[in-house]
Design an enzyme around this catalytic site. Structure first.
Site, mmCIF file in Angstrom:
data_model
loop_
_atom_site.group_PDB
_atom_site.id
_atom_site.type_symbol
_atom_site.label_atom_id
_atom_site.label_comp_id
_atom_site.label_asym_id
_atom_site.label_seq_id
_atom_site.Cartn_x
_atom_site.Cartn_y
_atom_site.Cartn_z
ATOM 1 N N GLU A 117 -9.579 -10.523 -14.072
ATOM 2 C CA GLU A 117 -8.246 -10.655 -14.672
ATOM 3 C C GLU A 117 -7.184 -10.534 -13.596
ATOM 4 O O GLU A 117 -7.398 -9.875 -12.576
ATOM 5 C CB GLU A 117 -8.023 -9.526 -15.702
ATOM 6 C CG GLU A 117 -9.006 -9.536 -16.844
ATOM 7 C CD GLU A 117 -8.823 -8.346 -17.775
ATOM 8 O OE1 GLU A 117 -7.973 -7.463 -17.483
ATOM 9 O OE2 GLU A 117 -9.528 -8.300 -18.793
ATOM 10 N N LYS A 119 -4.110 -8.913 -11.913
ATOM 11 C CA LYS A 119 -3.508 -7.586 -11.956
ATOM 12 C C LYS A 119 -2.010 -7.800 -12.036
ATOM 13 O O LYS A 119 -1.360 -8.147 -11.064
ATOM 14 C CB LYS A 119 -3.879 -6.768 -10.718
ATOM 15 C CG LYS A 119 -3.346 -5.363 -10.784
ATOM 16 C CD LYS A 119 -3.989 -4.478 -9.739
ATOM 17 C CE LYS A 119 -3.627 -3.018 -9.963
ATOM 18 N NZ LYS A 119 -2.205 -2.745 -9.778
ATOM 19 N N ASP A 121 1.858 -7.308 -12.184
ATOM 20 C CA ASP A 121 2.728 -6.340 -11.525
ATOM 21 C C ASP A 121 3.878 -6.002 -12.462
ATOM 22 O O ASP A 121 4.943 -6.603 -12.416
ATOM 23 C CB ASP A 121 3.246 -6.926 -10.210
ATOM 24 C CG ASP A 121 3.630 -5.833 -9.231
ATOM 25 O OD1 ASP A 121 3.395 -4.645 -9.545
ATOM 26 O OD2 ASP A 121 4.171 -6.156 -8.176
ATOM 27 N N TYR A 228 -4.672 -5.837 -21.923
ATOM 28 C CA TYR A 228 -5.899 -5.924 -21.124
ATOM 29 C C TYR A 228 -6.965 -4.886 -21.477
ATOM 30 O O TYR A 228 -7.991 -4.809 -20.824
ATOM 31 C CB TYR A 228 -5.589 -5.878 -19.628
ATOM 32 C CG TYR A 228 -4.787 -4.656 -19.181
ATOM 33 C CD1 TYR A 228 -5.300 -3.376 -19.302
ATOM 34 C CD2 TYR A 228 -3.528 -4.812 -18.617
ATOM 35 C CE1 TYR A 228 -4.575 -2.277 -18.896
ATOM 36 C CE2 TYR A 228 -2.800 -3.722 -18.200
ATOM 37 C CZ TYR A 228 -3.324 -2.447 -18.348
ATOM 38 O OH TYR A 228 -2.606 -1.358 -17.943
ATOM 39 N N LYS A 317 -6.996 -6.335 -4.175
ATOM 40 C CA LYS A 317 -5.589 -6.646 -3.913
ATOM 41 C C LYS A 317 -5.424 -7.962 -3.145
ATOM 42 O O LYS A 317 -6.214 -8.258 -2.246
ATOM 43 C CB LYS A 317 -4.951 -5.512 -3.084
ATOM 44 C CG LYS A 317 -4.799 -4.206 -3.827
ATOM 45 C CD LYS A 317 -3.703 -4.330 -4.872
ATOM 46 C CE LYS A 317 -3.228 -3.004 -5.425
ATOM 47 N NZ LYS A 317 -2.348 -2.248 -4.550
ATOM 48 N N CYS A 423 27.719 -0.762 22.972
ATOM 49 C CA CYS A 423 27.491 -0.614 21.529
ATOM 50 C C CYS A 423 28.370 -1.634 20.794
ATOM 51 O O CYS A 423 29.565 -1.733 21.078
ATOM 52 C CB CYS A 423 27.848 0.806 21.100
ATOM 53 S SG CYS A 423 27.938 0.996 19.300
ATOM 54 N N CYS A 426 31.262 0.711 18.838
ATOM 55 C CA CYS A 426 32.267 1.539 19.511
ATOM 56 C C CYS A 426 32.449 1.181 20.979
ATOM 57 O O CYS A 426 33.252 1.806 21.673
ATOM 58 C CB CYS A 426 31.907 3.016 19.361
ATOM 59 S SG CYS A 426 30.509 3.485 20.386
ATOM 60 N N CYS A 441 23.126 4.000 21.423
ATOM 61 C CA CYS A 441 24.549 4.195 21.642
ATOM 62 C C CYS A 441 24.707 5.699 21.872
ATOM 63 O O CYS A 441 24.286 6.498 21.040
ATOM 64 C CB CYS A 441 25.333 3.761 20.399
ATOM 65 S SG CYS A 441 26.986 4.468 20.348
ATOM 66 N N CYS A 446 30.481 7.702 17.346
ATOM 67 C CA CYS A 446 30.555 6.270 17.007
ATOM 68 C C CYS A 446 30.603 6.151 15.487
ATOM 69 O O CYS A 446 29.768 6.731 14.785
ATOM 70 C CB CYS A 446 29.319 5.570 17.552
ATOM 71 S SG CYS A 446 29.051 3.906 16.929
HETATM 72 S S1 IVH Z 1 -7.243 -2.159 -16.489
HETATM 73 C C1 IVH Z 1 -9.248 1.720 -16.647
HETATM 74 N N1 IVH Z 1 -6.319 -4.594 -16.205
HETATM 75 O O1 IVH Z 1 -2.947 -1.674 -12.927
HETATM 76 C C2 IVH Z 1 -8.597 0.504 -16.165
HETATM 77 N N2 IVH Z 1 -5.013 -2.802 -15.401
HETATM 78 O O2 IVH Z 1 -4.002 0.795 -11.212
HETATM 79 C C3 IVH Z 1 -7.187 0.527 -16.510
HETATM 80 N N3 IVH Z 1 -2.873 -3.471 -14.442
HETATM 81 O O3 IVH Z 1 -1.157 0.770 -14.208
HETATM 82 C C4 IVH Z 1 -6.435 -0.620 -16.143
HETATM 83 N N4 IVH Z 1 -3.102 -5.633 -14.773
HETATM 84 O O4 IVH Z 1 -1.182 -1.139 -15.778
HETATM 85 C C5 IVH Z 1 -6.114 -3.292 -15.991
HETATM 86 N N5 IVH Z 1 -5.609 -6.790 -16.053
HETATM 87 C C6 IVH Z 1 -5.393 -5.502 -15.837
HETATM 88 C C7 IVH Z 1 -4.221 -5.030 -15.238
HETATM 89 C C8 IVH Z 1 -4.071 -3.656 -15.023
HETATM 90 C C9 IVH Z 1 -2.316 -4.678 -14.315
HETATM 91 C C10 IVH Z 1 -2.269 -2.200 -14.005
HETATM 92 C C11 IVH Z 1 -2.333 -1.120 -15.022
HETATM 93 C C12 IVH Z 1 -2.391 0.162 -14.266
HETATM 94 C C13 IVH Z 1 -2.768 -0.295 -12.900
HETATM 95 C C14 IVH Z 1 -4.059 0.349 -12.495
#
Ligand code: IVH
Length: 687
Positions: A117, A119, A121, A228, A317, A423, A426, A441, A446
């Site tokens: 999935e 992640k 933000d 999720y 990440k 600088c 000054c 400086c 200053c």
């Molecule tokens: S699962 C036990 N799925 O990531 C697992 N988290 O560090 C719980 N987040 O603050 C999270 N997208 O809000 C999961 N597809 C996704 C996510 C997700 C974003 C965030 C979540 C949490 C952080 C986890």
């Protein structure tokens, strides 16, 4: 990792915990992070490693034992029936594969599918439904307690207020509220027009929008949500896999990310990661990685959690986002310690959803090493944070004719009249200390330096005086109401003059004076940090406060006392000495004290009951040869003990140095345990 002995580990752990707690607070509670995600991850990794090495130093309040930060008080607090966990991170295929292999091993070789999935933000939320109706929406908060933001979440259209008939009697779903890139840009455009501060990124904007006391504000923002996870469900049999659970929740009306995929092998999971690493910029929202989840719920339960993270999921990440643009000019700004900092002025460009027009350039050597020149097309990089950096010129630049000359700070600052670099603010001739890469400086008065020092002094990590921001600092200087940082505490006697400033009403002045007064009781480390000593940031300030316990003791320190403190080297020590020897600085310190600013440490580690010397009261008599008495006492406190100057019935241990005084006889009369210097050094891990 560096190898630490017990004492160094204690100190380092304390520092890391303080930093992490602060960063959690800035990130989760205030939506205003000051460090990059990478820096935060590094702090957490280091703390975890140290705690693994010294498990008896783990305390229940260590950030490794918690899930996030405390909620703000303005919203109702709700307890989560099941904690909202966090995720471990992977940064490479190797990390991901070791997670996969570890899981496979723990499951005795039983194969499993993986759900991949995005992640998102944004901001984690939990939605509770009872008898088919949304009864509560909460933020994650610290994972155990969140804020009740039901009214705000109700304004998000993709959150169902009620669900179809066959839902469990009571259940909770979890997901991420986010602001799509387009909504973020629109919001910031509007804020720019209204001269309001801009949000640094969509995540902060989403968090700021959801955590509004007025739900109408939330309603006006184009927020969205992806669900999720199923938190819990009462009374019904739920699907056996995560994938099917998501399909089921979708059938109930929840918004599930259509980009989710279920794969059978780790290679396919890596392909998915790579596909989205390349395609992420085309997504309508910000994602900072891929979450990989082991599909069968039974396996998830078997694997369980470790600390605050489930073993059955991991966040892989994305690498930092890069963009390219033209470097129009390199300008030089003056920092608070007089550093002359090159700053890149860029043709504005959107990188990962954020418009960037300035970037930090570290120093002249760095600029030359990367061969960055004015007029170049450059790659810039933003690693999920606020301060972008220039990676280097694009390859075609290197062979381009007519490129500008290599960057030279001295040329940039050259003044024809004085025939020397000066600088930019000054006009004082600049200097470069030997063995340093920065130019300075030298003029402490200053105006740019004074303004920066003032801003640093009032900033959040320092004295945290709300109401004195950049604008106000400049104004106070211009109006001649302050000339140095200590003058801030003289402002209460200058109320009339403050009121005479255009557009400063009674109420603002009262609030300002109140905030100034409140700041007098900030803890010692913050005050030390606030002084703006070159090379002394939050971390070193913590160390100094723990060792000296008062500004007076620090002011009396010798260079040897300072270098005797682990992690304080010669460079920092000599900078502190130079600062303390300076007449102006001594005068400022005296003024601060006279104004009633607290200069004593609160009983430094009073709450650290788990530390090895917790509960022990020490008194030292005679001379200790290894280090000064102050330093010895600092060590004792760092390990949780207390150090007193007089022997009483409460004294647990008398440290007997050379030529002991009358305390020895008194201790003997009371039958108090005595130790010599060698024993003390052993106890402090210094032998
Ligand atoms: S699962 C036990 N799925 O990531 C697992 N988290 O560090 C719980 N987040 O603050 C999270 N997208 O809000 C999961 N597809 C996704 C996510 C997700 C974003 C965030 C979540 C949490 C952080 C986890």
């Amino acid at each position: 990792m560096m190898h630490f002995d017990l004492l160094q580990a204690c100190e380092r752990i304390e520092i890391l915990r303080t930093q992490i707690n602060r960063n959690n607070y800035l990130y989760y509670a205030l939506d205003q992070p000051e460090v990059t995600d990478a820096e935060y991850d590094a702090q957490m990794l280091e703390l975890k490693a140290l705690e693994e090495q010294f498990p008896h130093l783990i305390t229940s309040d260590s950030p490794t034992q918690r899930v996030g930060a405390s909620p703000l008080e303005a919203f109702g607090v709700v307890a989560h029936p099941r904690p909202l966990l966090s995720l471990a991170n992977a940064f490479s295929d190797a990390d991901l594969e070791s997670w996969y292999n570890r899981s496979l091993k723990l499951l005795g070789g039983r194969a499993f599918e993986i759900v991949c999935e995005h992640k998102m933000d944004g901001l984690a939320i939990a939605l509770t439904y009872k008898d088919g109706r949304l009864v509560r929406g909460a933020t994650r908060g610290d994972g155990y307690n969140g804020e009740d933001i039901t009214q705000n979440l109700r304004t998000i259209r993709s959150i169902p207020l009620s669900v179809a008939g066959n839902a469990p009697a009571r259940f909770e779903v979890r997901g991420e509220v986010y602001l799509p890139k387009a909504g973020f840009e629109k919001l910031n455009r509007e804020r720019a027009e209204q001269r309001m501060p801009l949000f640094a990124n969509p995540r902060n904007a989403a968090a700021g929008s959801v955590r509004q006391l007025d739900p109408r504000v939330t309603a006006g923002r184009a927020l969205d949500v992806y669900i999720y996870a199923l938190g819990y469900a009462d009374g019904e049999l739920m699907p056996a896999t995560h994938w099917e659970t998501m399909q089921y929740l979708k059938s109930l009306g929840f918004r599930i990310n259509p980009n989710n995929r279920r794969v059978a092998t780790i290679n396919e999971a890596e392909d998915y990661y790579r596909q989205w690493t390349d395609a992420r910029s085309s997504l309508p929202y910000e994602a900072d990685g891929i979450v990989m989840k082991i599909d069968p719920v039974a396996y998830q339960e078997e694997l369980g959690d470790v600390g605050r993270e489930p073993r059955w999921a991991i966040a892989y990440k994305f690498p930092a986002v890069q963009g390219r643009t033209q470097l129009n000019e390199i300008i030089v700004s003056v920092g608070r310690t007089g550093t002359l900092n090159p700053v890149a002025v860029l043709q504005p460009v959107v990188v990962g959803g954020v418009t960037i027009s300035r970037a930090a350039l570290h120093n002249e050597n760095d600029i030359r090493r990367k061969d960055i020149r004015e007029g170049d097309m450059v790659f810039i990089q933003r690693a999920g944070d606020v301060i972008p950096e220039i990676v280097g010129p694009t390859p075609e630049m290197l062979s381009r004719a007519g490129r500008s000359a290599p960057f030279s700070l001295c040329d940039k600052l050259y003044d024809a009249a004085s025939m020397a670099p000066v600088c930019p603010v000054c006009s004082a001739p600049v200097f470069k200390p030997q063995e340093e890469v920065m130019y300075y400086c030298p003029n402490a008065s200053c105006s740019a330096q004074v303004e920066e020092r003032l801003q640093h002094f009032v900033s959040r990590g320092a004295m945290d005086i709300r109401g004195i921001g950049g604008q106000m600092a400049a104004l106070l200087l211009r109006e001649g109401l302050v000339q140095d940082i200590a003058d801030i505490y003289m402002l209460d006697g200058r109320r009339e003059e403050l009121l005479a400033i255009e557009r400063l009403g009674e109420k603002s002045v009262d609030n300002l004076l109140l905030a100034i007064d409140k700041s007098k009781s900030r803890p010692l480390p913050r005050l030390i940090n606030a002084l703006g000593i070159r090379h002394v940031g939050e971390e070193t300030a913590e160390l100094l406060a723990a060792h000296f316990n008062s500004l007076d003791a620090l002011s009396a320190a010798t260079e040897t006392d300072l270098t005797g403190i682990p992690s304080i080297g010669g460079k920092i020590a000599s900078s502190i000495m130079a600062f303390l020897r300076n007449e102006d600085n001594r005068r400022i310190i005296a003024k601060l004290k006279a104004a009633g600013v607290g200069t004593l440490a609160e009983s430094a580690t009073a709450s650290a009951t788990d530390l090895p010397l917790a509960g022990y009261e020490f008194v030292i008599t005679g001379k200790i040869e290894h280090f000064s008495r102050e330093t010895a006492e600092g060590y004792i406190r760092a390990l949780g003990g207390s150090a007193k100057s007089d022997v009483t019935k409460k004294t647990n241990c008398l440290v007997v140095g050379l030529d002991p005084g009358s305390k020895l006889a008194k201790a003997r009369a009371l039958g108090i345990k005595e130790i010599n210097e060698t024993e003390l050094l052993h106890m402090l891990g210094q032998a």
